[in-house]
Motif scaffolding. Structure first.
Motif, PDB file in Angstrom:
ATOM      1  N   GLN A   1       6.460 -10.677  -3.988  1.00 39.40           N
ATOM      2  CA  GLN A   1       6.582  -9.294  -3.543  1.00 39.40           C
ATOM      3  C   GLN A   1       5.688  -8.369  -4.365  1.00 39.40           C
ATOM      4  O   GLN A   1       5.078  -7.441  -3.829  1.00 39.40           O
TER       5      GLN A   1
ATOM      6  N   TRP B   1       9.220  -4.059   3.359  1.00 42.83           N
ATOM      7  CA  TRP B   1       8.145  -4.272   4.333  1.00 42.83           C
ATOM      8  C   TRP B   1       7.576  -2.962   4.843  1.00 42.83           C
ATOM      9  O   TRP B   1       6.386  -2.869   5.157  1.00 42.83           O
TER      10      TRP B   1
ATOM     11  N   ALA C   1       3.617  -2.270   4.411  1.00 37.18           N
ATOM     12  CA  ALA C   1       2.812  -2.121   5.629  1.00 37.18           C
ATOM     13  C   ALA C   1       2.069  -0.790   5.680  1.00 37.18           C
ATOM     14  O   ALA C   1       1.095  -0.649   6.427  1.00 37.18           O
TER      15      ALA C   1
END
Length: 311
Positions: free
Chosen positions: A211, A119, A123
């Motif tokens: 993903q 993540w 991000a």
């Protein structure tokens, strides 16, 4: 459409100015790959404030010297103070975008293990897009103020569908497929691409399909950042002060942000920057450039994945 844009550009651009910018870009490229300006120097600077200064100085050199040459050959023309301030400010904005950080460590702390690491990576690009949009939005409000009326009116840095015909962009995208296929045979290209290999740590089975998709969408968001800044801010806006002459300093600056990339990609970025700059300048829209850049980026990902699979 594109042919008329390029005919207009080459008929209007000052030829010594074009030659100077091309030679200057070549000198910067040679210096970078001989001395390792980004890989050996900038990336190893201690701390984000020092990195910001380092990137700013490199970007300022790449961007301001072509402008200084342009001012020199156009000496009878009076250039507004706002243009000169923007020339000094633009490298700082992009240096801040490049050197900013800290959120990856925060995310990894909040979400431990490989999932947190995933993540944090995903991000990163959208956060940098948000930072860039925020800075450019604040700058637009400043330029729209009564003190600087007329500097940047209308669309948000060329983010408009006006004057856009999609077919030529798709044809141009198809035309670069052979070049991407050739690049995928080069060792330095395959050392850098696909970017998706950054998720190899998600073992033993590797990243899940969702993903992979999320990573590629995140990666793609960086090209919105690039087009908004380089073609929107540095061309659509600055062309209102200097016309098509704004394209060449942008192209040299754009080349300098590729110093950490394979040599062929860095060289092609200068000419690609001119191409996208011409389209943005004469269409006053960056949406076509976004389509071209995203398409090219994802084609490079696919080509690299296929090349690695064959090996």
């Amino acid at each position: 459409m594109f042919f008329s844009y390029f005919q207009d550009f080459f008929s209007q651009v000052n030829k010594p100015y074009l030659l100077f910018c091309t030679i200057f870009a070549a000198i910067l490229i040679i210096a970078n790959y001989k001395l390792g300006i980004e890989v050996k120097w900038l990336n190893n600077l201690p701390g984000r404030p020092v990195k910001f200064i380092g990137f700013y100085l490199v970007y300022l050199l790449a961007f301001s010297l072509p402008w200084l040459f342009y001012f020199w050959i156009q000496r009878p023309v009076q250039f507004p103070l706002l243009l000169k301030l923007l020339i000094l400010l633009a490298p700082a904005l992009f240096a801040l975008k490049v050197s900013a950080g800290g959120w990856q460590e925060i995310i990894s702390t909040w979400i431990p293990g490989n999932i947190g690491r995933f993540w944090a990576i995903v991000a990163d690009w959208p956060i940098r897009l948000l930072i860039t949009v925020s800075m450019l939005w604040a700058l637009k409000l400043f330029m729209d103020s009564p003190s600087f009326s007329g500097a940047e009116k209308g669309s948000f840095y060329g983010f408009t569908t006006a004057n856009i015909k999609w077919a030529p962009y798709l044809i141009l995208l198809a035309a670069v497929i052979p070049l991407v296929s050739f690049a995928a045979t080069q060792a330095d290209f395959l050392q850098t691409y696909p970017k998706l290999k950054a998720l190899r740590f998600l073992s033993p089975d590797g990243p899940a399909p969702w993903q992979k998709l999320l990573y590629e969408l995140s990666y793609g968001s960086d090209f919105f950042t690039i087009e908004l800044f380089f073609r929107g801010f540095l061309v659509v806006v600055l062309a209102r002060f200097a016309g098509p002459a704004a394209i060449l300093p942008m192209a040299v600056f754009y080349c300098s942000i590729h110093f950490g990339k394979p040599l062929l990609e860095c060289i092609s970025s200068y000419f690609g920057g001119i191409l996208l700059g011409v389209v943005a300048c004469y269409s006053q829209s960056i949406l076509g450039g976004i389509i071209l850049h995203l398409g090219l980026a994802w084609m490079m990902e696919i080509a690299a994945l296929l090349a690695h699979h064959r090996h």
